[in-house]
Scaffold this active site. Structure first.
Site, mmCIF file in Angstrom:
data_model
loop_
_atom_site.group_PDB
_atom_site.id
_atom_site.type_symbol
_atom_site.label_atom_id
_atom_site.label_comp_id
_atom_site.label_asym_id
_atom_site.label_seq_id
_atom_site.Cartn_x
_atom_site.Cartn_y
_atom_site.Cartn_z
ATOM 1 N N ARG A 1 -12.299 0.430 -5.917
ATOM 2 C CA ARG A 1 -11.920 0.243 -4.516
ATOM 3 C C ARG A 1 -11.386 1.570 -3.958
ATOM 4 N NH1 ARG A 1 -7.905 -1.731 -0.710
ATOM 5 N NH2 ARG A 1 -8.972 -3.234 0.585
ATOM 6 N N CYS B 1 0.828 -1.211 0.000
ATOM 7 C CA CYS B 1 0.000 0.000 0.000
ATOM 8 C C CYS B 1 0.856 1.251 0.000
ATOM 9 C CB CYS B 1 -0.848 0.089 1.267
ATOM 10 S SG CYS B 1 -1.909 -1.295 1.518
HETATM 11 P P1 XMP Z 1 -0.598 -7.227 3.408
HETATM 12 O O1 XMP Z 1 0.248 -6.372 4.296
HETATM 13 O O2 XMP Z 1 -1.058 -8.462 4.081
HETATM 14 O O3 XMP Z 1 -1.900 -6.343 3.102
HETATM 15 O O4 XMP Z 1 0.095 -7.521 2.114
HETATM 16 C C1 XMP Z 1 -2.976 -6.797 2.336
HETATM 17 C C2 XMP Z 1 -4.084 -5.765 2.342
HETATM 18 O O5 XMP Z 1 -3.666 -4.547 1.732
HETATM 19 C C3 XMP Z 1 -4.793 -3.859 1.204
HETATM 20 N N1 XMP Z 1 -4.476 -3.474 -0.171
HETATM 21 C C4 XMP Z 1 -4.095 -2.238 -0.533
HETATM 22 N N2 XMP Z 1 -4.006 -1.085 0.161
HETATM 23 N N3 XMP Z 1 -3.232 0.012 -1.789
HETATM 24 C C5 XMP Z 1 -3.596 0.051 -0.469
HETATM 25 O O6 XMP Z 1 -3.523 1.118 0.145
HETATM 26 C C6 XMP Z 1 -3.312 -1.110 -2.557
HETATM 27 O O7 XMP Z 1 -2.971 -1.108 -3.729
HETATM 28 C C7 XMP Z 1 -3.772 -2.291 -1.896
HETATM 29 N N4 XMP Z 1 -4.006 -3.555 -2.340
HETATM 30 C C8 XMP Z 1 -4.426 -4.246 -1.240
HETATM 31 C C9 XMP Z 1 -5.968 -4.807 1.266
HETATM 32 O O8 XMP Z 1 -6.791 -4.385 2.333
HETATM 33 C C10 XMP Z 1 -5.304 -6.146 1.524
HETATM 34 O O9 XMP Z 1 -6.148 -7.064 2.166
#
Ligand code: XMP
Length: 492
Positions: free
Chosen positions: A405, A309
């Protein structure tokens, strides 16, 4: 005169904490980690046997990973960078896996020759088939042993001559135990399921029952099927309805900022139209939780903690995850609404800290993206193996359709403002062994706190604040690591 007062009211700011800022205070205990019960309620009507969900991301959860998650006791949440029809197909695939009664039954007709049936069974990979007439009425059953050459059956003989015509059948309401008893009593390996007119509706096999037994910790719905969740865009009523009709257990309203009032209105409408539970996210504050808990079956927390993120950097907005979970849980617990902590979990210790902060379950993306069951192939860079992992707000993922999203879904606008990156994560092997490490570490945490169940752990756990020196002390230090541990890498 020196003063500690800030120059402006605006600078009277509260502190917000994340995983590395805290540790669990060890407590008196008689709990052996292996005895810690990891069952948890993840939404109003869905209970899991381990408090773990896989992220709704196109490099993490499709049907294959969702099946394995549920078999291990957790929940896979299918991503939504696919068509609505594909969403329904993925849900059905999960629901059909491990089914007691197989519905796609390979059947034979009495007029077929033994040779034809032998070929057909080889091609379909089955070792027996019910024989049915044109109305699907079961006339007999034919198996490999009926057509072995030594049994005086010729290749050109008709199936009706070779089949066993005294068939043991059962009705739709048969249980696994009853089917097994029939199989032992009659020395058979498959029981056709029939309706009142003796028409074939399905088949139970010994192999199927034994496979189900292997997964004795699986998370199942009341009909015995594996549980599955589906992410839908905040305004995607069509996907929510299709997922619901296909049998999804939970619909996840998947939005980076669910405290948007249009999103909440739409989530409320979707909730009124589906039978599945509806979990709403993501949020990160008490006020957001208050706006959601009166109708949602669960709340998901995480504004910018994820490994891929960049929301906090791009938008300057976010909430460190331990504080976010604790704030939301303060509200949600009063309304008996389960909380899911989503993102930022690198180690099993982070996962159990999220539960201590008030979550009922945790969702992980990067932790699972490198497993065999995640979509995508293994790539080799500088002699090391990786799999692709990308944020759903990255340019690549948004181009494949997930921009809403981030409440940015103008199809005309080609110049994305991404909130995530495209990356690679080390290849990790099977999901089962990753989950074993994750859940085993969480159970250790429960042992240190002396809690036997997740609700007891939430009640009993306390945090201490860690300084940066304490944080350095927590990691392996002053040594050169010689062998990789299965659950620790200093680079995480
Ligand atoms: P981890 O740390 O487990 O996080 O890899 C997975 C979660 O990250 C969120 N997610 C995003 N958040 N930009 C964001 O700000 C993105 O591009 C993105 N893609 C996923 C999502 O909640 C996921 O479960």
């Amino acid at each position: 005169m020196a003063s500690d007062e800030p120059f402006s009211e605006k600078l009277r700011v509260p502190e917000a904490l994340t995983f590395d800022d805290v540790l669990l205070r060890p407590k008196e205990s008689r709990v052996e980690p292996d005895d810690a019960d990891m069952a948890t309620r993840v939404s109003t009507n869905v209970t899991l046997n381990i408090p773990v969900l896989s992220a709704a991301m196109d490099t993490v959860t499709e049907a294959e990973l969702a099946i394995e998650m549920a078999r291990e006791g957790g929940l896979g949440v299918l991503h939504r960078n696919m068509t609505v029809e594909e969403t329904a197909e993925h849900v059905e695939t999960v629901k059909r896996a491990d089914e007691l009664i197989i519905r796609d039954v390979v059947t034979a007709s009495p007029e077929q020759t033994v040779r034809e049936v032998d070929r057909m069974m080889g091609k379909e990979g089955v070792s027996g088939a019910p024989v049915v007439d044109d109305d699907d009425v079961v006339l007999g059953i034919i198996s490999g042993t009926d057509i072995r050459p030594y049994l005086e059956v010729g290749d050109r003989d008709e199936v009706r001559e070779a089949m066993t015509d005294e068939v043991i059948t059962a009705g739709e309401d048969v249980t696994a135990r009853e089917a097994l008893e029939l199989m032992y009593e009659h020395k058979i390996e498959r029981v056709p399921i029939v309706d009142e007119e003796e028409r074939l509706t399905g088949l139970v096999t010994m192999q199927g029952i034994l496979a189900r037994r292997e997964y004795d910790n699986a998370a199942r719905a009341s009909d015995g099927s594996l549980v599955v969740g589906v992410a839908v865009g905040p305004f995607e009523t069509d996907r929510a309805l299709a997922a619901d009709a296909a049998g999804a257990d939970i619909v996840f309203i998947d939005c980076a900022h669910a405290h948007n009032l249009d999103v909440i209105d739409s989530a409320r409408e979707i909730k009124a139209e589906v039978d599945a539970d509806v979990v709403v996210g993501n949020v990160g504050t008490r006020e957001a939780a208050e706006a959601i808990v009166d109708f949602a079956d669960g709340v998901k927390v995480g504004i910018g903690p994820g490994s891929i993120c960049t929301t906090r950097i791009v938008s300057g907005s976010g909430m460190p995850q331990i504080t976010a979970v604790a704030e939301v849980a303060d509200v949600a617990t009063q309304h008996d609404v389960p909380v899911i902590a989503d993102g930022g979990i690198r180690y099993s210790g982070d996962a159990i800290k999220a539960i201590a902060a008030g979550a009922d379950a945790v969702m992980l993306g990067s932790y699972f993206a490198g497993t065999d069951e995640a979509p995508g192939r293994v790539i080799t860079m500088n002699g090391k193996r990786y799999k692709q992992y990308r944020g759903m707000g990255s340019v690549g993922a948004m181009k494949s359709g997930g921009g809403d999203r981030y409440l940015k879904d103008d199809p005309e606008d080609e110049e994305y403002v991404p909130e995530g990156v495209e990356a690679a994560t080390p290849y990790k092997g099977s999901l089962e062994s990753e989950l074993h490490q994750l859940v085993g570490g969480m159970q250790s945490g429960m042992g240190y706190v002396g809690a036997e169940t997740i609700p007891e752990f939430k009640e009993r756990s306390e945090f201490v604040r860690v300084s940066s020196a304490g944080q350095t002390e927590s990691h392996a230090h002053d040594v050169v690591i010689t062998d990789e541990a299965p659950n620790y890498s200093p680079d995480n």
